[in-house]
Scaffold this motif. Sequence first.
Motif, PDB file in Angstrom:
ATOM      1  N   VAL A 100      43.047  31.828  48.878  1.00 15.63           N
ATOM      2  CA  VAL A 100      42.671  30.261  48.819  1.00 15.63           C
ATOM      3  C   VAL A 100      42.782  29.868  48.091  1.00 15.63           C
ATOM      4  N   PRO A 106      43.350  34.737  57.172  1.00 14.74           N
ATOM      5  CA  PRO A 106      44.957  35.184  56.603  1.00 14.74           C
ATOM      6  C   PRO A 106      45.027  36.304  56.044  1.00 14.74           C
ATOM      7  N   ASN A 126      49.192  31.642  52.295  1.00 15.21           N
ATOM      8  CA  ASN A 126      47.462  32.047  52.667  1.00 15.21           C
ATOM      9  C   ASN A 126      46.686  30.351  51.981  1.00 15.21           C
ATOM     10  N   VAL A 143      46.937  31.170  60.089  1.00 23.17           N
ATOM     11  CA  VAL A 143      45.962  31.666  58.163  1.00 23.17           C
ATOM     12  C   VAL A 143      44.339  30.493  59.157  1.00 23.17           C
ATOM     13  N   ALA A 153      44.981  27.646  54.066  1.00 20.47           N
ATOM     14  CA  ALA A 153      44.197  27.674  54.995  1.00 20.47           C
ATOM     15  C   ALA A 153      43.153  26.990  54.314  1.00 20.47           C
TER      16      ALA A 153
END
Length: 311
Positions: free
Chosen positions: A213, A182, A109, A152, A112
């Motif tokens: 993130v 995510p 994640n 994501v 992202a």
Amino acid sequence: MRAARGQQRGVALITAILVVTIATIAATAMAVSHQIALHRAQTLQESEMGWWYIEGVEQWVMTILQRDAETAEYDSLDEPWAQPVDYLPVDEGVLRGRLEDLQGRFNLNNLASVDAEAQARYAGHFQRLFVLLGAGTDFEAVAVTSVIRDWVDKDQEPTGFDGAEETEYLGFSPPYRTADRPMVDVGELMAVKGMTREIYELLRPHVTALPVVGSHINVNTATEPVLLSLVETPGPELTDFLESRGELPLQDVSAIEAGLNVDAPPIDVNSQFFGLESEALIGSSRVGLYHLIYRPTGAPPTVLARGAHPD
């Protein structure tokens, strides 16, 4: 007359045999049904006991993590929480458990990230990890990184020439949509364009899907490929540390930051996210559960999710 009476006795005998046979079948069926009911009740009882043991393991691990946070200034693989329990006898069964630092893996994640510089660092780390694991070439690593980012991130704009957003996935058979959020678990990797079972199995032990993130890599607990792929060319500080960290874990990241370049992703010696695999074998029943545990700074640990193992 005698023949008629003989026929009557024959019919009566057959009727008696038939009655006895039916009664025997009924008694057998009742006995089997009773045994099945007893077995079902025993299985339910064992499963219920297993769930209680699993809950106990969870609370036990949370206590260990809380005490560790109160007494230790860093997290490493030589601490009590990192030691697996392969065989713990309990009443009528056995318990097993293993706690893993999820910040020792690459967080998918992180791709992202909306910060361009941070995103570039995370993308570079994943691409180096991809190649180091033998999952593909540099070109393929860039392509996979792009499609994961498109999976994501929140927008519908493909990343470069290799990205893929919803319009492309809707052309698959069967069609499906991109998540545009995510990942919840690593298994979502199998849904992204170009992912194969072989690549997934190579990545799976070294990646995770944390509900944040921008998480850091704990250099004390990172898997060897994750650690070595922090930079394009690992310096002697990094390789020497890899050999010695089992006995001499870092207490401060400054001791190794000098060996990393400015494009390396952020590192740390503390962790907040842990994955617990627990299993209870009670009688003939098995209960297994995966727990995602979050330990915030200055607060007690909490369970974010429970379920089947995300891998």
